[in-house]
Design an enzyme around this catalytic site. Structure first.
Site, mmCIF file in Angstrom:
data_model
loop_
_atom_site.group_PDB
_atom_site.id
_atom_site.type_symbol
_atom_site.label_atom_id
_atom_site.label_comp_id
_atom_site.label_asym_id
_atom_site.label_seq_id
_atom_site.Cartn_x
_atom_site.Cartn_y
_atom_site.Cartn_z
ATOM 1 C CE1 TYR A 126 -6.225 13.752 10.293
ATOM 2 C CE2 TYR A 126 -7.035 15.180 8.548
ATOM 3 C CZ TYR A 126 -6.081 14.300 9.037
ATOM 4 O OH TYR A 126 -4.990 13.980 8.265
ATOM 5 C CE LYS A 178 -4.345 -1.357 8.928
ATOM 6 N NZ LYS A 178 -3.417 -1.967 7.956
ATOM 7 C CG ASP A 212 -2.351 -1.383 4.640
ATOM 8 O OD1 ASP A 212 -3.588 -1.310 4.679
ATOM 9 O OD2 ASP A 212 -1.721 -2.320 5.159
ATOM 10 C CG ASP A 236 -5.455 15.167 4.835
ATOM 11 O OD1 ASP A 236 -5.309 15.788 3.775
ATOM 12 O OD2 ASP A 236 -5.013 15.568 5.931
#
Ligand code: NAD
Length: 341
Positions: A126, A178, A212, A236
């Site tokens: 971001y 991740k 995930d 987020d």
């Protein structure tokens, strides 16, 4: 002896903001919370009053008090001005976004959810380093974005999460990443998180999940999680997911905590469709105020507020329209004040 006053900035905000913040002040007064409010404007209210969505007086007030309770601010879609919320985050380096999710109204999809998500607020994908690469006659043939995570930033947010866990009697922190694919960007976060975890060994358990898998496991069995800490983009998404586990964003509180200040706010927006009707649910701002009480070390008052809210909702069954009840903002607030004795 009267408790020492704690100076704090109040930004009523736009739309239903003034209604729900006024309700929250009533409850804080009933609790005897010693905040000394300096009321300032931002958002459309700031534009109306002094032509600026984030007036210098508002910034100066927060710089002085280092503590603010904020109603929702309307942001024009597309053009107009930059989100005042994002500007506040940057201005005060509010690096930690704290989003607890707790079951308030029984009978939802899950009972007794009690989770906390800590999201890094300033780094990651971001940071907004984006550009297009033209090819042939297509000026936007390729879109590129860079994410930035720093060891210092990752360490800081993980320390915040573990520290929060210790202070609030939590048992476990889960590092969400991740690192199997974004090996550098989120691998660094995992690496830094594991170093921090070592320092808390024996006090707070630590495990990690790939984003995930975590998203799926939150839906299948949310009870396996306690405190989750993660980077900006994943945070987020997960923070809205955990709000969904307890009935949606309507009652979700948030704290944005930084080195220079801490700002507490509801997650919902200014709700223009119900503004002025007296039916807004003030819970999200009230629960944000409870986080503010936690932050200034008044845990007993925060607990009293949460208990009174639980009793009004569960035992008295006083609820606003969004929760299937008929109570107005004022009636609901009165029920909580009554429960505070
Ligand atoms: P919203 O959250 O204002 O409203 C979505 C729906 O939820 C509406 O139907 C609304 O009536 C309902 N709702 C929201 N809060 C409620 C409450 N306390 N009680 C009962 N019902 C409630 O989202 P939106 O319509 O997408 O956004 C409206 C404005 O708010 C926009 O200008 C947006 O930029 C701004 N916004 C600000 C913040 C913030 O300041 N933190 C957050 C989100 C949106």
């Amino acid at each position: 002896m009267a408790a020492q006053k704690i100076p704090a900035t109040l930004i009523p905000g736009d739309g239903i903001g003034p209604e729900v913040t006024a309700a929250t002040l009533e409850v804080l007064d009933a609790l005897g919370a010693p905040f000394e409010w300096d009321t300032q404007q931002a958002g459309m209210a700031g534009v109306k009053q002094c032509g600026d969505p984030l007036p210098p007086e508002t910034l100066a007030s927060i710089r002085k008090t280092r503590l603010a309770l904020k109603g929702p601010l309307a942001t024009p879609v597309g053009g107009g001005y930059r989100s005042s919320n994002v500007r506040l985050r940057e201005e005060f380096q509010l690096y930690a976004n704290l989003r607890p999710a707790r079951t308030l109204v029984p009978g939802g999809r899950y009972e007794d959810i009690d989770l906390v998500l800590v999201r890094e607020n300033l780094e990651g994908l971001y940071v907004g380093f984006e550009h297009y690469v033209p090819i042939g006659d297509d000026p936007r043939a390729v879109a590129m974005a860079s994410g930035i995570n720093t060891r210092a930033g990752c360490t800081r947010i993980c320390e915040f999460a573990f520290d929060y866990a210790v202070k609030h009697g939590r048992k476990k922190v889960t590092l969400v990443h991740k690192a199997n694919v974004l090996k550098a960007l989120t691998g660094l976060f995992l690496e830094a998180g594991k170093v921090v975890a070592k320092k808390y060994e024996g006090r707070i358990a630590c495990d990690d999940r790939i984003i995930d898998a975590c998203a799926m496991q939150l839906v299948m069995n949310p009870y396996q999680f306690d405190v989750i800490v993660t980077t900006n983009l994943f945070g987020d998404i997960l923070s809205d997911e955990i709000a969904g586990l307890v009935g949606g964003l309507g009652m979700a509180p948030a704290a944005n905590i930084g080195v220079d200040a801490a700002i507490f706010e509801a997650v919902h927006g200014s709700a223009p469709d119900i503004t002025g009707k007296g039916v807004a649910n003030p819970l999200a701002v009230m629960l944000s105020a409870a986080l503010m009480l936690d932050h200034v070390g008044m845990r007993d008052k925060a607990t009293r507020m949460r208990t009174a809210i639980d009793k009004a909702l569960r035992d008295d069954k006083v609820r606003t329209g969004d929760l299937g009840g008929k109570a107005t903002t004022k009636e609901f607030t009165a029920a909580i004040v009554k429960r505070l004795g």
